[in-house]
Write an enzyme that holds these catalytic residues in place. Structure first.
Site: not given
Ligand code: MN
Length: 430
Positions: A137, A204, A243, A363
């Site tokens: 990831h 997750e 983000q 992740t």
């Molecule tokens: Mn995360």
């Protein structure tokens, strides 16, 4: 072969159950219509009311102490007791729920269909920390921003993480309100305010802290696994546009804290024991962990082999009765650091961990397409939409979309176990 590995339960639907056979016995907090929050154990399609079994006098000694600590609607006091109490309770439950139990009549009165119960967040979460240990990831996301240099130089030395928000962690089934916030639209120089347009999920593993540590006292790597009470699935919902604008220089903030969803059952470290394995060897040229993160036993058996799955159902798919679309299939073996290394690292500066604290792994994506744990990776930031059987496409999540996380641990000769679902449906912004 350990007898527990193949033992059967007198609770018929537990045998061969995809998530909760006798070998799992995860703990949680549930309520029945209008009732108080109580502690329970999942067995097949039912929940065993631990407090009712306690009242019937079927627990003694350390197992009794353990169940007493599960009362009050949260498992923190039970987590604080540590491994020996969990083992005592597990042994007693294996006997009570196993074939040949003398107490079936009493126990049947304390078994409720899970479909008639509501499940809650199982502990008061003092602090929540999200890590970033899925190296694939980190590479996939890093490539989107830095094609030539996807991993920053600290990645292979430091288990990267940030302090998340505990107040908005919710159990599976809670609706996910699309957040609003600041974003910088492409080609603009001034930010806009409005509903997130790039809503994503993150697959997750959640890690429940058991016994904590005193402030100033680091947990040595050799003891760190003992401080973990259990595991769950965690969906770290992420507003990618918010983000992208907010994350420098201090990391994720409002793009993550609007909700995180967990699967409500605590799958204990003991239930996952048969699925432990060696931490995969680091690629040639990678540094060895610094000594405070390196332990022979942890390297030999500190990883887990757990299959992880993400499914999507859109509103139209629901109307057309289409099956859920699998967005990704991955595995906890993609973790660059073990869960014990996360505990050792988190406390090495003297930071206090407390029973009921929650960690997210970050992740967990595999190396191949089809194994990615977020839409950011699957669509490469929205460039390649996912095509669905309904004729729809998705770059990111739309209102009405439901994301379901599942997990499954399997090994030959052992009953396989699962985590139960971690589900959340997106609803329109306020
Ligand atoms: Mn995360």
């Amino acid at each position: 072969m350990n007898q527990t590995a193949i033992a059967r339960s007198w609770v018929e639907h537990a045998n061969g159950h995809s998530d909760f056979p006798l070998q799992n016995l995860p703990l949680g907090i549930f309520s029945r219509a209008g009732g108080e929050r109580r502690s329970g154990v999942a067995i097949g399609d039912a929940i065993l009311d631990l407090e009712a079994v306690l009242a019937a006098g079927l627990f003694e000694g350390e197992a009794r102490t353990a169940v007493e600590a599960t009362r009050g609607g949260a498992l923190n006091a039970f987590f604080a007791l540590g491994r020996s109490a969990r083992v005592a309770l597990r042994e007693r439950l294996l006997a009570l729920l196993g074939e040949g139990s003398e107490h079936q009549a009493t126990l049947k009165a304390a078994l409720y269909p899970a479909s008639e119960c509501e499940l809650h967040v199982p502990a008061r979460i003092g602090d929540y920390t999200d890590f970033y240990v899925g190296i694939q990831h980190a590479m996939n996301v890093g490539k989107l921003f830095r094609p030539d240099n996807p991993l920053l130089p600290n990645y292979k030395y430091v288990p990267i993480g940030y302090h998340g928000r505990a107040s908005t962690i919710r159990p599976s089934g809670t609706e996910v309100r699309r957040p609003k916030g600041q974003t910088l639209p492409a080609g603009q120089s001034e930010p806009s305010f409005g509903p997130c347009a790039r809503l994503d999920y993150e697959l997750e593993l959640g890690i429940w802290i058991g016994q904590g540590n005193d402030m100033g006292q680091a947990i040595p790597i050799g003891d760190a696994a003992e401080h973990i009470a259990g595991f769950c699935l965690l969906n770290d919902w992420s507003a990618r546009d918010i983000q992208a604008w907010e994350y420098q220089p201090l990391g994720p903030f409002l793009s993550k804290s609007f909700i995180s969803t967990i699967s409500p059952w605590v799958v204990t470290a003991e239930a996952l024991e048969p699925f432990r394995c060696a931490q995969p060897a680091r690629p040639n040229g990678d540094p060895q962990p610094l000594s405070y993160l390196l332990d022979t036993r942890d390297q030999a058996a500190g990883a887990f082999d757990i299959e992880l799955e993400v499914l999507l159902i859109t509103e139209r798919m629901r109307e057309q009765n289409l099956p859920a679309h699998r967005l990704g299939l991955s595995n906890t073996l993609s973790m660059y650091w073990t869960v014990a290394q996360l505990v050792a690292h988190h406390s090495v500066n003297g930071c206090q961990l407390q029973p009921g604290d929650l960690f997210g792994s970050g992740t967990l994506s595999g190396a191949e397409p089809g194994q990615y744990g977020s839409l950011l990776e699957i669509t490469e930031g929205g460039k390649h939409p996912v095509e669905l059987a309904s004729g729809e496409v998705r770059k990111f999540l739309e209102d009405g979309d439901e994301i379901i996380l599942r997990a499954r641990a399997r090994r030959d000769g052992v009953a396989s176990i699962g985590f139960g679902e971690c589900r959340g449906k997106v609803v329109a912004a306020n």
